[in-house]
Design a protein around this motif. Structure first.
Motif, mmCIF file in Angstrom:
data_model
loop_
_atom_site.group_PDB
_atom_site.id
_atom_site.type_symbol
_atom_site.label_atom_id
_atom_site.label_comp_id
_atom_site.label_asym_id
_atom_site.label_seq_id
_atom_site.Cartn_x
_atom_site.Cartn_y
_atom_site.Cartn_z
ATOM 1 N N TYR B 172 7.056 109.510 9.732
ATOM 2 C CA TYR B 172 6.265 109.387 10.550
ATOM 3 C C TYR B 172 6.281 108.792 11.946
ATOM 4 O O TYR B 172 5.350 108.709 12.446
ATOM 5 N N ALA B 173 7.503 108.705 12.269
ATOM 6 C CA ALA B 173 8.013 108.106 13.463
ATOM 7 C C ALA B 173 7.204 109.120 14.430
ATOM 8 O O ALA B 173 7.471 110.224 14.418
ATOM 9 N N GLY B 174 6.766 108.695 15.646
ATOM 10 C CA GLY B 174 6.238 109.423 16.557
ATOM 11 C C GLY B 174 4.764 110.438 16.158
ATOM 12 O O GLY B 174 4.465 110.995 17.213
ATOM 13 N N ARG B 175 4.533 110.169 14.702
ATOM 14 C CA ARG B 175 3.175 110.927 14.488
ATOM 15 C C ARG B 175 2.030 109.712 14.414
ATOM 16 O O ARG B 175 2.282 108.628 14.662
ATOM 17 N N ARG B 176 0.811 110.371 14.494
ATOM 18 C CA ARG B 176 -0.449 109.591 14.582
ATOM 19 C C ARG B 176 -0.903 109.364 12.782
ATOM 20 O O ARG B 176 -1.349 110.501 12.296
ATOM 21 N N ALA B 312 -3.017 112.728 11.823
ATOM 22 C CA ALA B 312 -3.442 113.829 12.953
ATOM 23 C C ALA B 312 -2.986 115.049 12.807
ATOM 24 O O ALA B 312 -3.696 116.056 13.047
ATOM 25 N N GLU B 313 -1.716 115.372 12.311
ATOM 26 C CA GLU B 313 -0.900 116.493 12.520
ATOM 27 C C GLU B 313 -1.107 117.395 11.304
ATOM 28 O O GLU B 313 -0.799 118.665 11.642
#
Lengths: 347, 347
Positions: B172-176, B312-313
């Motif tokens: 989840y690095a870089g994700r919300r 979120a993605e």
């Protein structure tokens, strides 16, 4: 990668490549704020040419936004565009720290993409990929970049919306994985769900195509080719690679499988089309399997994916979540970009 | 870490420390064969002293095996043992590339362990930890070693037998991430399973203690303190740290919760004692929650753990698997060792 902005070269500008660039535009502030990671795009290459930053720099963000509005195959007609410049040429001329490979998986013709990857990896850069073919066909040439020189990131290739690859790559490093069983093909998961809801094979397939879950030529999904590629990538990750050509495809999804799915459901089980990897036995195959209640393989609905990982050290681990929509795949690529930058010491 | 063997210092030689060393002895051939990773033990420290390799070397494996047979608190009575030498002293005198912290989590007195970690991390070494306290109490001083200088590994602290931390940290690095909900305490998962099987709170607790699932003083589990620490570690991993002291404990597991568990089951749901982390809201809490069928939170049995990650993605991701038995925790530490060596370029 050096100081300053990390330069991304984006190969492939279809649904996934565009969605990645869209997400990058949306999140670049977050990347800088949360991780101190500054990024820029050094090139975008589509099937007809490339948009390339001059002199080792990066493209203006406004130009990147305009690329999103260009028609398919049209980026090289924008200002500074280079009609006919392929990915190979772009890597040569535009300067790239991280190659984002969002081109389609071409198993029959893996050399161009494999060549791009090896070029970038060999010169100390990173590759972030949604393209499955190089790993499934040539893991032996790439494995050194998974653990020894960790520069290759590919969580978008399997269960893109769900970080299975990180779970396996890092979470099971040093452990003995005995078996991985995964319903990792969204198309056939959807079809088998529709089977038990009473749809005929033909109806279900048409629906899947209308919803964009299945390709106009659905054979790669129905014949287990996509699952076999994913099995090969999983085995590559676990350190006992089984080349794509050696993954046995024991069953397909067709009208007969639909009958079997209905019989399984009547018996309290659910039929799933799965990839199975058994690293110690050096075996991987694709098959239909009847999942029991209480398993994530039983629980999934529609295009959702699920996997069960069995190891020597502890009980089974079950993971369930989204597969490869364009947004999920783009998020996986973005996450790999941050992961690569972290591991490679750019943050 | 340099060329040659990676030197491990093992702090804490109770169940977890011993099981880790046992697994290391069993797997050191595999580590060398599969990853090219050579390891040695530079010290083993228990509550009364340490066994320390002279002159920056490593202990003979035969001596390490003998340490496994020593009684509790007895390693410093073996040949070359140093009675009274603590972990601080061992770090000073014995030479260590990777500190394996298998000491108990001491939330009230986190300074010694935090000091060991910062000393090793600050001098370019790695820390591999089962000890939860430093992250839950002082993430602000450690976060730089998660993404910017990735030298701190701690998958044993939360859901040890199941690589949740790798899933969150890299996947989840870089994700919300919007919400994480986890039944992450094996003891209370077991108790609530027994509640719906008809056991009284007192009976179930005695059983859990007899089976080694609950401590003689079970309050850290029953009052949500363990879950709160895990919530804090999850928030630290996601980059929006909520200190342990700010994780709200809204419910406990007691006789009243047992009544509620039975009512929930009668209504087709299952009561779970969960940690909830909402990074964007800057909030984390511990509560009782009624899980619906079809969720991994519903499905778990006995001491098993489960977690749901909402982002979120893409749609929710569900992970279910073993928590923290001694073998599972040791495997997590071993895996972290390989991960650290890979990321830090030692392989």
């Amino acid at each position: 990668m050096g100081a300053g902005a990390v330069r991304l070269g984006v190969a492939g500008f279809g649904n996934v490549g565009r969605e990645f660039v869209r997400l990058l535009l949306e999140r670049r502030g977050l990347l800088e704020e949360r991780y101190g990671l500054r990024v820029g795009v050094s090139f975008v290459a589509d099937s007809r040419g490339a948009l390339c930053a001059a002199g080792g720099g990066v493209l203006e963000w406004g130009l990147v936004e305009r690329a999103l509005e260009a028609p398919r195959g049209g980026v090289s007609r924008l200002p500074g565009g280079r009609p006919g410049l392929g990915v190979e040429g772009a890597l040569e001329e535009c300067g790239t720290d991280v190659l984002v490979d969002a081109t389609p998986s071409r198993y029959e013709d893996v050399e161009p993409a494999l060549g791009w990857w090896l070029r970038v990896l060999g010169s100390g850069g990173a590759v972030v990929a949604a393209d499955k073919a190089p790993l499934a066909v040539a893991c032996d040439r790439l494995a050194v970049y998974i653990y020894s020189k960790p520069r290759l990131y590919y969580k978008a290739t399997v269960m893109a919306g769900t970080p299975l690859i990180d779970l396996l790559r890092w979470g099971y490093a040093g452990r003995r994985v005995e078996r991985v069983v995964g319903a990792l093909n969204g198309t056939t998961n959807y079809l088998l769900t529709r089977a038990v809801e009473g749809a005929s094979f033909g109806e279900a397939l048409r629906e899947a195509q209308e919803r964009g879950y299945a390709e106009p030529d659905p054979s790669a999904d129905l014949e287990g080719f996509d699952l076999a590629a994913k099995a090969s990538i999983v085995s590559c990750t676990l350190g006992g690679w089984i080349p794509l050509g050696r993954v046995e495809r024991r069953a397909r999804v067709d009208g007969e499988a639909f009958e079997r799915a209905r019989r399984a459901t009547a018996a309290g089980r659910r039929l799933r089309y799965v990839a199975v990897v058994e690293p110690a036995a050096g075996r991987a195959y694709v098959d239909l399997l009847e999942a029991e209640p209480g398993s994530v393989l039983y629980d999934i609905r529609g295009v959702e994916n699920a996997v069960v990982v069995e190891s020597a050290e502890a009980g089974p681990v079950m993971l369930r979540g989204p597969g490869a929509g364009a947004r999920a795949t783009a998020a996986a690529l973005l996450s790999d970009l941050v992961e690569a930058a972290s591991v490679m010491g750019v943050l």
